[in-house]
Design a protein around this motif. Structure first.
Motif, mmCIF file in Angstrom:
data_model
loop_
_atom_site.group_PDB
_atom_site.id
_atom_site.type_symbol
_atom_site.label_atom_id
_atom_site.label_comp_id
_atom_site.label_asym_id
_atom_site.label_seq_id
_atom_site.Cartn_x
_atom_site.Cartn_y
_atom_site.Cartn_z
ATOM 1 N N GLU A 183 -102.605 57.353 31.764
ATOM 2 C CA GLU A 183 -103.280 56.466 30.812
ATOM 3 C C GLU A 183 -102.587 56.486 29.453
ATOM 4 N N ARG A 184 -102.120 57.653 29.043
ATOM 5 C CA ARG A 184 -101.402 57.755 27.773
ATOM 6 C C ARG A 184 -100.086 56.990 27.840
ATOM 7 N N LEU A 185 -99.370 57.107 28.950
ATOM 8 C CA LEU A 185 -98.122 56.353 29.111
ATOM 9 C C LEU A 185 -98.392 54.851 29.076
ATOM 10 N N HIS A 186 -99.461 54.435 29.736
ATOM 11 C CA HIS A 186 -99.800 53.011 29.753
ATOM 12 C C HIS A 186 -100.123 52.504 28.347
ATOM 13 N N ASP A 187 -100.886 53.278 27.588
ATOM 14 C CA ASP A 187 -101.203 52.868 26.218
ATOM 15 C C ASP A 187 -99.937 52.735 25.385
ATOM 16 N N GLN A 188 -99.004 53.655 25.543
ATOM 17 C CA GLN A 188 -97.746 53.579 24.807
ATOM 18 C C GLN A 188 -96.936 52.360 25.230
ATOM 19 N N ALA A 189 -96.937 52.062 26.520
ATOM 20 C CA ALA A 189 -96.203 50.896 27.011
ATOM 21 C C ALA A 189 -96.805 49.602 26.487
ATOM 22 N N VAL A 190 -98.121 49.511 26.489
ATOM 23 C CA VAL A 190 -98.778 48.307 25.983
ATOM 24 C C VAL A 190 -98.445 48.104 24.500
ATOM 25 N N GLY A 191 -98.418 49.196 23.735
ATOM 26 C CA GLY A 191 -98.033 49.083 22.334
ATOM 27 C C GLY A 191 -96.626 48.541 22.169
ATOM 28 N N LEU A 192 -95.685 49.020 22.978
ATOM 29 C CA LEU A 192 -94.305 48.525 22.914
ATOM 30 C C LEU A 192 -94.232 47.058 23.326
ATOM 31 N N LEU A 193 -94.984 46.693 24.358
ATOM 32 C CA LEU A 193 -94.978 45.299 24.799
ATOM 33 C C LEU A 193 -95.524 44.375 23.718
ATOM 34 N N GLU A 194 -96.634 44.752 23.138
ATOM 35 C CA GLU A 194 -97.272 43.886 22.136
ATOM 36 C C GLU A 194 -96.445 43.780 20.860
ATOM 37 N N GLN A 195 -95.865 44.887 20.436
ATOM 38 C CA GLN A 195 -95.171 44.896 19.147
ATOM 39 C C GLN A 195 -93.730 44.396 19.226
ATOM 40 N N TYR A 196 -93.086 44.588 20.371
ATOM 41 C CA TYR A 196 -91.651 44.305 20.423
ATOM 42 C C TYR A 196 -91.226 43.452 21.613
ATOM 43 N N VAL A 197 -91.597 43.852 22.816
ATOM 44 C CA VAL A 197 -90.967 43.288 24.010
ATOM 45 C C VAL A 197 -91.350 41.832 24.234
ATOM 46 N N ILE A 198 -92.634 41.510 24.120
ATOM 47 C CA ILE A 198 -93.054 40.134 24.402
ATOM 48 C C ILE A 198 -92.411 39.152 23.421
ATOM 49 N N GLY A 199 -92.545 39.407 22.128
ATOM 50 C CA GLY A 199 -92.050 38.471 21.129
ATOM 51 C C GLY A 199 -90.550 38.439 20.989
ATOM 52 N N ASN A 200 -89.885 39.553 21.250
ATOM 53 C CA ASN A 200 -88.447 39.640 21.015
ATOM 54 C C ASN A 200 -87.586 39.541 22.273
ATOM 55 N N ILE A 201 -88.197 39.710 23.440
ATOM 56 C CA ILE A 201 -87.428 39.673 24.683
ATOM 57 C C ILE A 201 -87.965 38.596 25.635
ATOM 58 N N LEU A 202 -89.222 38.716 26.043
ATOM 59 C CA LEU A 202 -89.760 37.830 27.070
ATOM 60 C C LEU A 202 -89.876 36.385 26.591
ATOM 61 N N GLU A 203 -90.445 36.171 25.419
ATOM 62 C CA GLU A 203 -90.619 34.800 24.935
ATOM 63 C C GLU A 203 -89.284 34.101 24.672
ATOM 64 N N PRO A 204 -88.287 34.751 24.035
ATOM 65 C CA PRO A 204 -86.989 34.090 23.876
ATOM 66 C C PRO A 204 -86.311 33.753 25.203
ATOM 67 N N LEU A 205 -86.428 34.635 26.197
ATOM 68 C CA LEU A 205 -85.832 34.333 27.505
ATOM 69 C C LEU A 205 -86.530 33.131 28.152
ATOM 70 N N LYS A 206 -87.844 33.102 28.086
ATOM 71 C CA LYS A 206 -88.604 31.977 28.656
ATOM 72 C C LYS A 206 -88.225 30.676 27.963
ATOM 73 N N GLN A 207 -88.113 30.707 26.654
ATOM 74 C CA GLN A 207 -87.755 29.494 25.906
ATOM 75 C C GLN A 207 -86.340 29.021 26.262
ATOM 76 N N ALA A 208 -85.400 29.970 26.360
ATOM 77 C CA ALA A 208 -84.026 29.605 26.676
ATOM 78 C C ALA A 208 -83.913 28.982 28.062
ATOM 79 N N ILE A 209 -84.671 29.488 29.021
ATOM 80 C CA ILE A 209 -84.660 28.912 30.371
ATOM 81 C C ILE A 209 -85.294 27.529 30.368
ATOM 82 N N THR A 210 -86.368 27.364 29.611
ATOM 83 C CA THR A 210 -87.098 26.095 29.587
ATOM 84 C C THR A 210 -86.245 24.950 29.055
ATOM 85 N N ILE A 211 -85.435 25.210 28.020
ATOM 86 C CA ILE A 211 -84.667 24.133 27.383
ATOM 87 C C ILE A 211 -83.379 23.820 28.127
ATOM 88 N N ARG A 212 -83.025 24.582 29.123
ATOM 89 C CA ARG A 212 -81.800 24.304 29.899
ATOM 90 C C ARG A 212 -82.041 23.300 31.015
#
Length: 247
Positions: free
Chosen positions: A218-247
């Motif tokens: 549970e502690r590992l999951h909480d840490q992972a969710v924090g990383l996803l919310e603060q960094y991974v979604i906005g800086n990795i997943l969303e830019p990749l999704k946008q780049a694929i969409t416009i191609r």
């Protein structure tokens, strides 16, 4: 958190418990563990042996969302592909970890590492490496290598690993795996393949006296969710999704 299903084609949450000692491999012990899992999740009814002393129980994969768990000589794994919510997958991993001390005799001392892994797949027909470079950018020290030249990127899989505590017992690794080869770039024929992003949060060593495998996960999951919310979604997943969409 942003609905991950709207960003990726597939995503999955896995739990890996790696042990120092070999796990019990007797027929009765292994089957008893899987029977407990099937009682909790009746659709997990496909049981088979993958290799010697590696056993798997899983749901049908036809619907695109399914659960699975496996027992290997020194590893317990549990996974949920395309769950409706993160909590749905985490509840499964909690249940498995709650069972293993009793059904498989795994002591809190016998923990080499415990991992929470979050995988995100994007289906894309094109140069995955170029897509990653365009969506996420190249480090400044590398930009000039490909600017103003005929050089084509045939390999770019950024990864970073960091500690989350002072003694480095808890760490995370963020990596991107592309599936475009030099042959694809040379011929210009790009099959529809999955580009993957992996976030793994891992803790090493035996559990403390106040911990259980459930609370440690549970502690590992909480840490992972924090990383996803603060960094991974906005800086990795969303830019990749946008780049694929416009191609």
């Amino acid at each position: 958190m942003v609905d991950i299903r709207s960003l990726t084609d597939d995503f999955y949450i896995n739990m890996n418990l790696n042990t120092e000692m070999d796990l019990p491999s007797g027929r009765d012990t292994v089957l008893h563990f899987f029977e407990q899992v099937r009682k909790r999740y009746p659709k997990m009814r496909n049981f088979y042996s993958r290799d010697r002393n590696e056993f798997v129980l899983e749901e049908d994969k036809d619907g695109g969302s399914y659960r699975w768990t496996s027992v290997e000589p020194k590893r317990i794994l549990s996974g949920h592909v395309n769950p409706n919510t993160f909590d749905e997958a985490v509840e499964q991993h909690r249940f498995v970890l709650d069972q293993v001390p009793y059904t498989l005799s795994i002591s809190p001392l016998d923990c080499e590492s415990l991992n929470a892994m979050y995988g995100f797949d994007f289906t894309y027909s094109g140069n995955h490496n170029q897509l990653v470079a365009d969506a996420l950018g190249l480090p400044p020290a590398l930009e000039r290598i490909v600017q103003g030249s005929d050089n084509r990127i045939i390999g770019f899989e950024p990864a970073i690993q960091c500690s989350l505590d002072d003694d480095c017992r808890t760490q995370f690794r963020l990596s991107i795996e592309t599936r475009t080869s030099a042959y694809h770039v040379r011929t210009g024929e790009f099959p529809e393949e999955q580009l993957s992003v992996y976030l793994t949060v891992r803790r090493f060593g035996s559990l403390d006296e106040s911990e259980t495998y459930v609370t440690a996960f549970e502690r590992l999951h909480d840490q992972a969710v924090g990383l996803l919310e603060q960094y991974v979604i906005g800086n990795i997943l969303e830019p990749l999704k946008q780049a694929i969409t416009i191609r």
